[in-house]
Design a protein around this motif. Structure first.
Motif, short mmCIF file in Angstrom:
data_model
loop_
_atom_site.label_atom_id
_atom_site.label_comp_id
_atom_site.label_asym_id
_atom_site.label_seq_id
_atom_site.Cartn_x
_atom_site.Cartn_y
_atom_site.Cartn_z
N ASP A 241 -16.00 -9.86 1.69
CA ASP A 241 -15.84 -10.59 2.94
C ASP A 241 -14.47 -10.25 3.53
OD1 ASP A 241 -15.04 -12.80 4.77
OD2 ASP A 241 -16.98 -13.64 4.18
N PHE A 242 -14.47 -9.61 4.69
CA PHE A 242 -13.23 -9.14 5.29
C PHE A 242 -12.25 -10.28 5.52
CE2 PHE A 242 -10.60 -8.40 9.03
CZ PHE A 242 -9.97 -7.20 8.70
N ASP A 243 -12.73 -11.38 6.09
CA ASP A 243 -11.84 -12.47 6.51
C ASP A 243 -11.29 -13.27 5.34
OD1 ASP A 243 -12.05 -12.38 9.57
OD2 ASP A 243 -14.15 -12.37 8.96
N SER A 244 -12.10 -13.50 4.32
CA SER A 244 -11.64 -14.35 3.22
C SER A 244 -11.08 -13.58 2.03
CB SER A 244 -12.80 -15.24 2.73
OG SER A 244 -13.84 -14.44 2.17
N GLU A 245 -11.44 -12.32 1.88
CA GLU A 245 -11.03 -11.57 0.69
C GLU A 245 -10.07 -10.42 0.96
OE1 GLU A 245 -14.13 -11.00 -2.49
OE2 GLU A 245 -15.48 -11.36 -0.80
N LEU A 246 -10.08 -9.88 2.18
CA LEU A 246 -9.35 -8.63 2.42
C LEU A 246 -8.13 -8.80 3.32
CD1 LEU A 246 -9.63 -5.71 1.48
CD2 LEU A 246 -10.88 -5.22 3.57
N MET A 247 -8.21 -9.68 4.30
CA MET A 247 -7.12 -9.80 5.25
C MET A 247 -5.80 -10.14 4.56
SD MET A 247 -8.57 -11.57 8.76
CE MET A 247 -7.06 -12.47 8.87
N GLY A 248 -4.75 -9.39 4.92
CA GLY A 248 -3.43 -9.64 4.36
C GLY A 248 -3.21 -9.10 2.98
N ARG A 249 -4.19 -8.41 2.42
CA ARG A 249 -4.05 -7.85 1.07
C ARG A 249 -3.62 -6.39 1.14
NH1 ARG A 249 -6.00 -11.62 -2.81
NH2 ARG A 249 -6.64 -13.45 -1.63
N GLY A 250 -3.13 -5.87 0.02
CA GLY A 250 -2.73 -4.48 -0.05
C GLY A 250 -3.91 -3.56 -0.31
N CYS A 251 -3.61 -2.33 -0.69
CA CYS A 251 -4.66 -1.34 -0.93
C CYS A 251 -5.45 -1.65 -2.20
CB CYS A 251 -4.04 0.05 -1.09
SG CYS A 251 -3.30 0.67 0.42
N ASP A 252 -6.66 -1.11 -2.22
CA ASP A 252 -7.52 -1.18 -3.39
C ASP A 252 -7.74 -2.61 -3.87
OD1 ASP A 252 -7.94 1.58 -3.56
OD2 ASP A 252 -5.99 1.83 -4.49
N PHE A 253 -7.83 -3.52 -2.93
CA PHE A 253 -8.21 -4.89 -3.28
C PHE A 253 -9.56 -5.16 -2.64
CE2 PHE A 253 -8.73 -9.37 -2.59
CZ PHE A 253 -8.29 -9.92 -3.77
N PRO A 254 -10.51 -5.78 -3.30
CA PRO A 254 -10.38 -6.33 -4.66
C PRO A 254 -10.61 -5.26 -5.71
CG PRO A 254 -12.53 -6.80 -3.77
CD PRO A 254 -11.77 -6.11 -2.66
N LYS A 255 -10.03 -5.48 -6.86
CA LYS A 255 -10.21 -4.54 -7.97
C LYS A 255 -11.61 -4.66 -8.53
CE LYS A 255 -6.01 -2.95 -7.85
NZ LYS A 255 -5.71 -1.57 -7.45
N CYS B 195 0.86 -1.20 0.00
CA CYS B 195 0.00 0.00 0.00
C CYS B 195 0.88 1.24 0.00
CB CYS B 195 -0.91 -0.02 1.23
SG CYS B 195 -2.14 1.29 1.21
N ASP B 196 0.77 2.04 -1.03
CA ASP B 196 1.66 3.19 -1.19
C ASP B 196 1.05 4.49 -0.71
OD1 ASP B 196 -0.26 3.47 -3.09
OD2 ASP B 196 1.10 3.75 -4.79
N LYS B 197 0.07 4.40 0.19
CA LYS B 197 -0.57 5.62 0.69
C LYS B 197 -1.09 5.39 2.10
CE LYS B 197 -4.78 4.24 -1.77
NZ LYS B 197 -5.72 4.60 -2.86
N ALA B 198 -1.44 6.49 2.76
CA ALA B 198 -2.02 6.44 4.09
C ALA B 198 -3.42 7.04 4.02
CB ALA B 198 -1.15 7.20 5.09
#
Length: 593
Positions: free
Chosen positions: A579-593, A490-493
């Motif tokens: 789904d936060f637990d299955s799709e977002l955890m551990g991913r970078g920014c702007d996921f999912p596209k 993630c290249d932003k805050a």
């Protein structure tokens, strides 16, 4: 009639009158000069943030030129300086307040301040401005304006030279054409807004000058009245809506407090295991339950806070639909509800929250600043809460504290003596949320804001424990959404986009000895669930459950016997849920596209 403009030879008296007229004319533009000086200081400070302000500085220069031309064209149109002064008299009346507010808070008077002023009584005015002396000085200033009116009426200053027509037929059409050239694109943007809570401008190319003076002040008034109209309409719609549940009989005093945090993430709290000691006061307490695995339904406040306060979902927010709040349930049960806030009452990000705030019996906005600049710190909420708690005439109270917490710019959220982690930026230096080279400064300032939140919460808990430990009382702290701080990938805050840390929020629970003695099972449940998955959308039923409301099916509150977290669906604006637990955890920014 005296022709004082563009006359080659003038008597000494005419020169004096001319100089007075020029000074009065230019004085009306003083707030614009102050803005330019402030922008120039930031621009010359260097760094990415300084360079990023170049466009803003140019806009201020553009505003000064446009406002100057508008004033000149108006003078050419009315010819007599007396009538020009009368037309601008309301702006001269407000001029010192615009300047003083900018000097104090670094920005012009906004619809937020207009909303506060509209609800303010004399006692609050005196407290804000510091007593009667400023009022006396204001009266002297008003007398000076009256003297100027009489002066210009007597001297009959007028623009009779043919240059008046040159100005009218050159700059007049130029200003009109400039507005028309922008009106088509601006109007298309305005008409595209389906969300009624989004602030709307007037179009015709003038909205970009909202921060200017005097041209921008009417634009701010228009925004205020529009937002106030929306707030009033939706308040009426939901003020009579409740869950319709019955509440168990309770005797004696009851005081329940909910503090809504801002932009806070649990992994930067020392009490949750952060490597920095950001929460020393809370860590020293043995009477709190901290929940570190809470997820917010949205990463923007305008959706996340209604989710906490009501049955509203993020998809409802996208459609400008608001649903019933537990605030109404408590009111119907005989509670007096108080809303104390350091945030804004109106605005694109605030009016939707303001609708729920308006459900309270007493609403107090305690911060004359805004989140974008200087203002009062969250500790003013403690003083406000103290006055509510110590009022013995009301036995049943529900208090919502809406804090600024860790809202960017982080360095504005805490007093200087809370700048524990260094190096950190001062309030005189703005840093970019998009410059990874500034990460150390950003994180240090952010952690300082968490340390200050630790102090504020601890002060609230000390107050409640000392005053209400023998009463039925509980306290919840829960943040609206989290914050990203240049995480891997993630290249932003900031927040308002898909990132794991924009949805992780801290939550904290405290209850008085008397409350826990009547419900001893809460201690075990709260202790066991401090690391368990939770979601903010279940806070609605949590409040009803702790408030002893009853329904045929058991309420699914965070501390209910059989709490079921379900799928933790999250969204930014409601357009797409993941789904936060299955799709977002551990991913970078702007996921999912």
């Amino acid at each position: 009639m005296k022709s004082l403009l563009c006359v080659p030879l003038m008597s000494p008296k005419q020169v004096s009158v001319f100089v007075v007229a020029v000074i009065v004319f230019l004085a009306l533009l003083l707030p614009n000069y102050l803005q330019f000086i402030a922008e120039a200081e930031v621009l010359t400070s260097g760094g990415v943030a300084g360079r990023a302000r170049f466009g803003s500085t140019f806009l201020v220069l553009d505003s000064i030129l446009v406002v100057f031309l508008w004033c000149v064209v108006l003078l050419a149109l009315v010819r007599k300086f007396y009538w020009w002064f009368i037309l601008n008299l309301p702006f001269y009346v407000l001029l010192p307040y615009e300047c003083l507010y900018f000097l104090a808070y670094g920005e012009p008077i906004s619809p937020h301040i207009i909303a506060i002023a509209a609800e303010t009584n004399l006692e609050e005015v005196l407290g804000f401005i510091g007593g009667w002396l400023p009022i006396i000085l204001s009266c002297v200033y008003f007398l000076g304006l009256i003297a100027l009116i009489l002066f210009f009426a007597r001297e009959r200053v007028a623009w009779t030279h043919r240059s008046r027509w040159w100005v009218l037929f050159s700059f007049g059409p130029a200003l009109v054409l400039m507005g028309l050239s922008d009106s088509a694109s601006n109007q298309a943007i305005l008409e595209d807004h389906r969300d009624v809570f989004i602030e709307r401008g007037v179009g015709f190319g003038v909205d970009q000058y909202e921060a200017s003076y005097p041209l921008g002040f009417p634009l701010r008034l228009i925004k205020y009245f529009h937002q106030q109209e929306v707030l009033t309409h939706y308040s009426k719609l939901i003020s009579g809506q409740s869950s319709g549940l019955k509440r168990g009989n309770m005797e004696g005093a009851e005081v329940y407090v909910v503090m809504i945090g801002e932009s806070s993430r649990p992994d930067h709290w020392g009490v949750a295991g952060y490597h920095r000691n950001t929460t020393p006061l809370l860590q020293a307490r043995s009477d709190i339950y901290f929940f570190e695995n809470m997820v917010s339904g949205s990463s923007v406040s305008r959706a996340a806070v209604p989710i906490l306060l009501s049955r509203t979902s993020a998809r409802d927010v996208e459609k400008s639909t608001l649903r019933n709040s537990w605030i109404v349930d408590f009111k119907q049960a005989g509670f007096r509800v108080y809303w104390l806030s350091t945030q804004k009452p109106v605005g694109s990000h605030d009016t939707m929250i303001g609708v729920y705030a308006s459900l309270a019996d007493e609403v107090r906005y305690l911060n004359e600043g805004t989140y974008s600049g200087r203002g009062k710190f969250d500790e003013v909420l403690v003083g406000g809460l103290s006055s509510v708690v110590q009022d013995q005439t009301v036995k049943k109270k529900l208090v919502i504290l809406h804090s600024l917490g860790s809202h960017a710019p982080y360095q504005f959220r805490y007093p200087e003596h809370f700048a524990y982690f260094q190096p950190s930026p001062t309030t005189a230096k703005l840093i970019s949320l998009f410059d990874g080279n500034q990460k150390e400064l950003l994180v240090n300032a952010y952690d300082n804001s968490i340390a200050y939140t630790d102090y504020v919460i601890d002060s609230v808990l000390d107050l409640l424990k000392s005053e209400l430990n023998e009463s039925d009382a509980f306290f919840w702290y829960i943040a609206d959404h989290g914050q990203t701080l240049f995480e891997p990938g993630c290249d932003k805050a900031g927040h308002g986009f898909f990132s794991e840390f924009n949805f992780r929020v801290p939550a904290l629970f405290w209850a008085s000895d008397k409350f826990l003695s009547s419900r001893p099972e809460l201690h075990m449940r709260a202790s066991m669930r401090q690391h368990a998955p939770m979601q903010s959308s279940d806070f609605f039923e949590t409040m009803l459950d702790l408030g002893r409301y009853e329904q045929e099916e058991k309420l699914n509150g965070l501390l209910s016997e059989d709490y079921q977290v379900g799928r933790r669906l999250v969204t930014v604006s409601g357009a797409r849920e993941v789904d936060f637990d299955s799709e977002l955890m551990g991913r970078g920014c702007d996921f999912p596209k």
